[in-house]
Motif scaffolding. Structure first.
Motif, short mmCIF file in Angstrom:
data_model
loop_
_atom_site.label_atom_id
_atom_site.label_comp_id
_atom_site.label_asym_id
_atom_site.label_seq_id
_atom_site.Cartn_x
_atom_site.Cartn_y
_atom_site.Cartn_z
N LEU A 254 6.62 0.87 -10.93
CA LEU A 254 7.01 -0.48 -10.53
C LEU A 254 5.84 -1.23 -9.88
CD1 LEU A 254 10.62 0.13 -9.21
CD2 LEU A 254 9.94 -1.25 -11.18
N ASN A 255 5.02 -0.49 -9.13
CA ASN A 255 3.83 -1.14 -8.56
C ASN A 255 2.90 -1.67 -9.64
OD1 ASN A 255 4.61 -0.80 -5.95
ND2 ASN A 255 3.46 1.09 -5.63
N GLU A 256 2.77 -0.89 -10.72
CA GLU A 256 1.93 -1.35 -11.83
C GLU A 256 2.55 -2.56 -12.51
OE1 GLU A 256 -1.20 -0.52 -12.56
OE2 GLU A 256 -0.91 0.58 -10.68
N ILE A 257 3.87 -2.49 -12.73
CA ILE A 257 4.57 -3.63 -13.35
C ILE A 257 4.39 -4.88 -12.49
CG2 ILE A 257 6.85 -4.56 -13.96
CD1 ILE A 257 7.67 -1.79 -14.84
N GLU A 258 4.47 -4.68 -11.19
CA GLU A 258 4.32 -5.82 -10.28
C GLU A 258 2.94 -6.47 -10.45
OE1 GLU A 258 4.76 -4.88 -6.14
OE2 GLU A 258 5.51 -6.89 -5.75
N LYS A 259 1.92 -5.64 -10.52
CA LYS A 259 0.57 -6.20 -10.71
C LYS A 259 0.49 -6.99 -12.00
CE LYS A 259 -1.99 -2.62 -8.40
NZ LYS A 259 -2.62 -1.35 -8.76
N PHE A 260 1.25 -6.53 -12.99
CA PHE A 260 1.20 -7.18 -14.29
C PHE A 260 1.98 -8.49 -14.31
CE2 PHE A 260 2.91 -7.71 -18.61
CZ PHE A 260 1.70 -7.85 -19.29
N VAL A 261 3.17 -8.51 -13.69
CA VAL A 261 3.98 -9.74 -13.76
C VAL A 261 3.66 -10.72 -12.63
CG1 VAL A 261 5.91 -8.72 -15.03
CG2 VAL A 261 5.96 -8.73 -12.54
N VAL A 262 3.00 -10.28 -11.59
CA VAL A 262 2.61 -11.20 -10.51
C VAL A 262 1.10 -11.14 -10.33
CG1 VAL A 262 3.23 -11.99 -8.20
CG2 VAL A 262 4.82 -10.57 -9.45
N PRO A 263 0.35 -11.50 -11.36
CA PRO A 263 -1.10 -11.34 -11.27
C PRO A 263 -1.73 -12.36 -10.33
CG PRO A 263 -0.54 -12.48 -13.29
CD PRO A 263 0.76 -12.11 -12.62
N TRP A 264 -0.97 -13.35 -9.93
CA TRP A 264 -1.52 -14.46 -9.16
C TRP A 264 -1.39 -14.24 -7.67
CZ3 TRP A 264 2.58 -16.75 -6.53
CH2 TRP A 264 3.86 -16.42 -7.01
N LYS A 265 -0.77 -13.13 -7.25
CA LYS A 265 -0.67 -12.86 -5.82
C LYS A 265 -1.91 -12.15 -5.36
CE LYS A 265 2.81 -14.47 -3.76
NZ LYS A 265 3.34 -14.72 -2.45
N ARG A 266 -2.42 -12.57 -4.23
CA ARG A 266 -3.63 -11.93 -3.72
C ARG A 266 -3.39 -10.47 -3.41
NH1 ARG A 266 -5.90 -17.07 -0.63
NH2 ARG A 266 -3.86 -17.77 -1.27
#
Ligand SMILES: Nc1ncnc2c1ncn2[C@@H]1O[C@H](COP(=O)(O)OP(=O)(O)OP(=O)(O)O)[C@@H](O)[C@H]1O
Ligand SMILES: [Mg+2]
Lengths: 266, 285
Positions: A254-266
């Motif tokens: 899920l952490n990886e998915i998060e990086k993928f779907v929210v690439p714009w968060k610092r």
């Protein structure tokens, strides 16, 4: 000046970055704990009927892998978890985001969600068994319920917390309803939705384990429960270990998915 | 005051034959007796105003005098309490009526520079090749080509404002509504962006309604300046800017005529700023 220059390389050799140090601790601490447990079990300082040595649990695990029993239970639980997550998560996403955008729907549905949310999900199990019977659907329903609430509530809050200026921009650039949903509400709420998904998956894992303990003939929950009934404590630990492992791996994914779907968060 | 419906005219039929077409070209924006009341607070008070096609029109006024409110009404984001406005659209064209450059950060943080700039065109389903060409052009004009794939948080404040401007221009609207786009920038960036804006504007000479706090900026950019009263916002004076185009911002600022005009406007505005401050102090007591 020269003194500092001379000492710097030396200090550098002995310190490591904070991140590296934390990672090392992350890795060492569970191993240390397992070693301690092993030692205490071997010298019988702890009761091995309840706390068998890690090495004997490992033996049981290998044996169960060889018979394929462990894989069977694991896959069964994972399948229920996956189906339940989709069955609960997708409607939660749509309903939550739409509730965030539409005050009428929010007024209608929010009281229902708020009123039923505090009910411990595990206490619905008897009702689920009553309605869906002992088969697969009752387990899937339980996971779906657990996943639904955090995702729906986070999606709604996430949308409502989107800065109004973005909706004004959408309006000014003539975004259709569907495009407001797709290009503003959904991505804007995505950070909160991902938090909801993580909470939901955790909840789903708890609920699948619990619902498999009652009226099931397979799955990791059944494995643990059955181990209690037959007093095969090693097997019980194997079951618990695999459940924990699934939780851990899902978090990583899920952490990886998060990086993928929210690439714009610092 | 009676409430009239907001009319939006696609006006050409009213234009008389070619002979005197130039003399009676319909105004690009016609604002008639617009007022806006929030509860019992009058934000905009009976503003009547014609803005000519191709005019770069400036509004200056003290903070809180309803400038943003007026712009939001024209952008269709707010309904006037009374009065009406019309925006003349080119007959038979697919161009949107207006695009707004918002006060403050309004780029979507979840979209890249490119996606942000392309937003308007994508929303009205322009052909991909057209989007590529137009967005490419404006990113180039604003010096952002290298940052097309960056996210807004990776840009400086000045670069973000450039994207906002590119987004509005790329949408190719009939009129541009700009709400203090440069107010958050430092003096150097402000000067650069003013020059850039003028250069881009010279390409098509769109009708622009531009709000600012800065009298200098109003004189640098505008053809005409409306000075607004303190709350409630009314038209106080109109000032014509006599300088020709294209303008060289640095040169213009050195001319005595520039200083004189700025001083004149300041004097008029000063009364309103003082009144606005007095109002705030009164409210504080
Ligand atoms: N939705 C609203 N509800 C109530 N009051 C509002 C609303 N929008 C604006 N106002 C009030 O109307 C007045 C004018 O607001 P507006 O944003 O138009 O001012 P402005 O001239 O743009 O000011 P600034 O130069 O600081 O941006 C302000 O006093 C503001 O508090
Ligand atoms: Mg404003």
């Amino acid at each position: 000046m020269s003194e500092i220059a001379a000492t710097q390389p030396q200090t550098k050799r002995w310190t490591m970055s904070e991140a590296a140090r934390d990672r090392l601790i992350n890795f060492v601490s569970p191993i240390a704990l397992l070693l301690l447990w092993e030692v205490l079990a071997r010298v019988h300082l702890i009761d091995t009927r309840f706390f068998p040595a890690p090495s004997s649990i490992l033996q049981t695990l290998v044996a169960m892998l060889e018979t394929g029993e462990l894989q069977r239970h694991t896959l069964t639980s994972m399948r229920r978890l996956a189906i339940g997550m989709v069955v609960g998560g997708v409607p939660a996403l749509v309903i939550g985001v739409t509730m965030g955008l539409n005050s009428v729907l929010r007024a209608a549905v929010d009281p229902l969600i708020s009123a039923t949310y505090p009910i411990p999900k595990s206490s619905i199990l008897p009702l689920a068994l009553l309605v869906f019977g002992l088969g697969e659907s009752s387990k899937i329903f339980m996971v779906a319920i657990g996943v639904f609430y955090p995702i729906a509530m986070n999606a709604m809050t996430g949308v409502r917390e989107i800065n109004k200026i973005y909706l004004d921009v959408g309006h000014n650039f003539k975004a259709s309803r569907w495009n407001v949903f797709r290009t503003i509400a959904l991505p804007g709420a995505m950070p909160m939705i991902m938090t909801g998904v993580k909470l939901g998956v955790g909840m789903g894992l708890v609920l699948i384990a619990i619902s498999e303990m009652v009226g099931a003939k397979s799955g990791l929950g059944y494995l643990v429960w059955n181990a209690w009934e037959t007093f095969s404590v090693d097997q019980m630990y194997v079951g618990l270990f695999v459940i924990a492992l699934i939780g851990f791996v899902l978090t990583l994914i899920l952490n990886e998915i998060e990086k993928f779907v929210v690439p714009w968060k610092r | 005051m009676s409430t009239t419906l907001v009319t939006k005219t696609a006006d050409t039929t009213a234009t008389p034959p070619a002979a005197d077409a130039k003399a009676v070209l319909p105004p690009a924006i016609r604002i008639q007796n617009i007022s806006k009341v929030f509860g019992d607070f009058v934000a905009v008070d009976n503003v009547t105003l014609d803005i000519a096609a191709g005019e770069f029109f400036m509004i200056v006024g003290p903070s809180g005098c309803g400038k943003t409110t007026l712009l939001r009404i024209l952008a269709g984001l707010e309904k006037p309490s009374s009065g009406s406005y019309s925006i003349t659209t080119t007959p038979g064209s697919q161009r949107p009526e207006n695009s707004m450059v918002f006060q403050g950060d309004s780029l979507f943080p979840w979209m890249t520079v490119w996606e942000n700039a392309a937003y308007g065109l994508k929303m009205r389903q322009a052909p991909a090749a057209h989007i590529k060409e137009v967005v490419g052009h404006y990113l180039d004009r604003t010096g952002l080509t290298r940052f097309a794939k960056s996210y807004p948080h990776q840009l400086s404040g000045g670069m973000r404002q450039r994207v906002s401007i590119a987004r509005a221009f790329a949408n190719d609207p009939e009129i541009l509504l700009m709400d203090e786009p440069f107010s958050a920038l430092d003096a150097q960036n402000k000067l650069l962006l003013q020059e850039e804006l003028l250069r881009i504007w010279e390409e098509h000479k769109k009708t622009v309604l531009f709000i600012t706090h800065s009298v200098d900026e109003a004189v640098i950019l505008g053809d005409r300046i409306m000075i607004s009263t303190a709350q409630p916002g009314r038209v106080k004076t109109m000032v014509k800017v006599p300088f020709g185009r294209p303008r060289n911002v640095m040169e213009l600022q050195r001319e005595p005529a520039f200083g004189n005009l700025v001083h004149e406007i300041w004097t008029s505005l000063r009364e309103e700023v003082d009144r606005a401050r007095a109002q705030i102090e009164m409210a504080g007591k």
